[in-house]
Scaffold this motif. Structure first.
Motif, mmCIF file in Angstrom:
data_model
loop_
_atom_site.group_PDB
_atom_site.id
_atom_site.type_symbol
_atom_site.label_atom_id
_atom_site.label_comp_id
_atom_site.label_asym_id
_atom_site.label_seq_id
_atom_site.Cartn_x
_atom_site.Cartn_y
_atom_site.Cartn_z
ATOM 1 N N PHE A 93 0.908 -1.114 -0.269
ATOM 2 C CA PHE A 93 -0.018 0.126 0.090
ATOM 3 C C PHE A 93 0.758 1.321 0.092
ATOM 4 N N SER A 94 0.403 2.411 -0.191
ATOM 5 C CA SER A 94 1.055 3.610 -0.604
ATOM 6 C C SER A 94 1.168 4.275 0.842
ATOM 7 N N THR A 110 -0.511 3.951 6.952
ATOM 8 C CA THR A 110 -1.936 3.765 7.416
ATOM 9 C C THR A 110 -2.894 3.055 6.187
ATOM 10 N N PRO A 111 -2.703 1.875 6.252
ATOM 11 C CA PRO A 111 -3.726 1.045 5.490
ATOM 12 C C PRO A 111 -5.326 1.075 5.800
ATOM 13 N N GLU A 112 -5.993 1.448 4.885
ATOM 14 C CA GLU A 112 -7.380 1.937 5.040
ATOM 15 C C GLU A 112 -8.286 0.751 4.568
ATOM 16 N N ASP A 144 7.487 0.090 15.651
ATOM 17 C CA ASP A 144 7.389 0.723 17.089
ATOM 18 C C ASP A 144 5.974 0.652 17.732
ATOM 19 N N SER A 145 5.075 0.456 16.773
ATOM 20 C CA SER A 145 3.475 0.232 17.282
ATOM 21 C C SER A 145 2.731 -0.162 15.817
ATOM 22 N N VAL A 146 1.374 -0.753 16.193
ATOM 23 C CA VAL A 146 0.595 -0.988 15.477
ATOM 24 C C VAL A 146 -0.579 -0.841 15.779
ATOM 25 N N THR A 147 -1.604 0.242 15.755
ATOM 26 C CA THR A 147 -2.821 0.875 16.252
ATOM 27 C C THR A 147 -3.915 0.612 15.061
ATOM 28 N N PHE A 164 -14.504 3.226 7.988
ATOM 29 C CA PHE A 164 -13.190 2.769 7.637
ATOM 30 C C PHE A 164 -12.275 2.232 8.833
ATOM 31 N N ALA A 165 -11.751 0.971 8.774
ATOM 32 C CA ALA A 165 -11.136 0.568 9.659
ATOM 33 C C ALA A 165 -9.276 1.114 9.038
ATOM 34 N N ASN A 166 -8.978 1.749 9.899
ATOM 35 C CA ASN A 166 -7.526 2.238 9.895
ATOM 36 C C ASN A 166 -6.471 1.783 10.733
#
Length: 209
Positions: A93-94, A110-112, A144-147, A164-166
């Motif tokens: 993803f971009s 951020t994949p959306e 570092d993190s994935v939220t 959307f789930a971001n």
């Protein structure tokens, strides 16, 4: 549920990130129910995913086709209409990278995820979960993190609302390699050049030095 498995590639020139993830969709299909007493109390079956309606939730900023990057798996179906579709894929993803602080840079991609066709009136993403496995290794980047979080956005001129789930994936570059291979040699060369400016004529040509 977005389960982060591995970070495969971060291309700051092309502005893309490639990850390996598990994606789990859970919803209730009121048309897919049955009486367990008529099936020997079998309340949970597995069926091919092409035999059941599946929400068209894709990655909006995906590079390439979403479903071509997914390993299609079967669907778990409960007698009360509970549907669980779990799949795995390698998604590219971009991202918008800022490398002005290279090699000490940190980036957030951020994949959306959202439905491509159905608006909020038809598909509503109600819960967003995230999990990070500790089995991945990457020599160039540190996770570092994935939220994860849910947003509502107006599309098509704001006429239709979409949920959307971001998922914010924050990575930091391992800079030790660049210090030894780029920063440190550059500092040494700079010091040599500056030192040569103060050398007297008795030492001969500065360029030769």
């Amino acid at each position: 549920l977005f389960t982060f498995v591995d970070l495969l590639n971060v291309d700051t020139v092309a502005g893309t990130m490639t990850t390996s993830v598990f994606i789990d969709y859970i919803w209730i299909d009121p048309f897919m129910t049955w009486n367990e007493s008529l099936t020997d109390n079998d309340g949970f079956i597995v069926i091919p995913n092409d035999l059941l309606w599946i929400p068209d939730i894709i990655i909006y900023n995906s590079v390439g086709g979403f479903y071509s990057q997914v390993d299609h798996e079967a669907v778990f179906l409960g007698s009360n209409g509970f549907v669980w579709w779990s799949c795995r894929g390698m998604f590219t993803f971009s991202c918008d990278f800022d490398v002005s602080e290279f090699p000490f840079d940190t980036h957030t991609c951020t994949p959306e995820f959202s439905s491509w066709i159905y608006s909020l009136n038809n598909i509503n993403i109600t819960e967003v979960y995230v999990d990070v496995l500790d089995t991945f290794t990457n020599l160039a980047w540190k996770i570092d993190s994935v939220t994860g979080y849910r947003t509502v956005r107006g599309l098509w001129g704001g006429s239709y609302l979409y949920t959307f789930a971001n998922y914010d994936i924050t990575v930091t570059r391992y800079y030790n390699h660049y210090i030894s291979s780029a920063v440190f040699p550059a500092v040494i060369i700079t010091l040599i050049v500056l030192t040569s400016l103060w050398m007297g004529a008795e030492y001969g040509s500065r360029i030769s030095l």
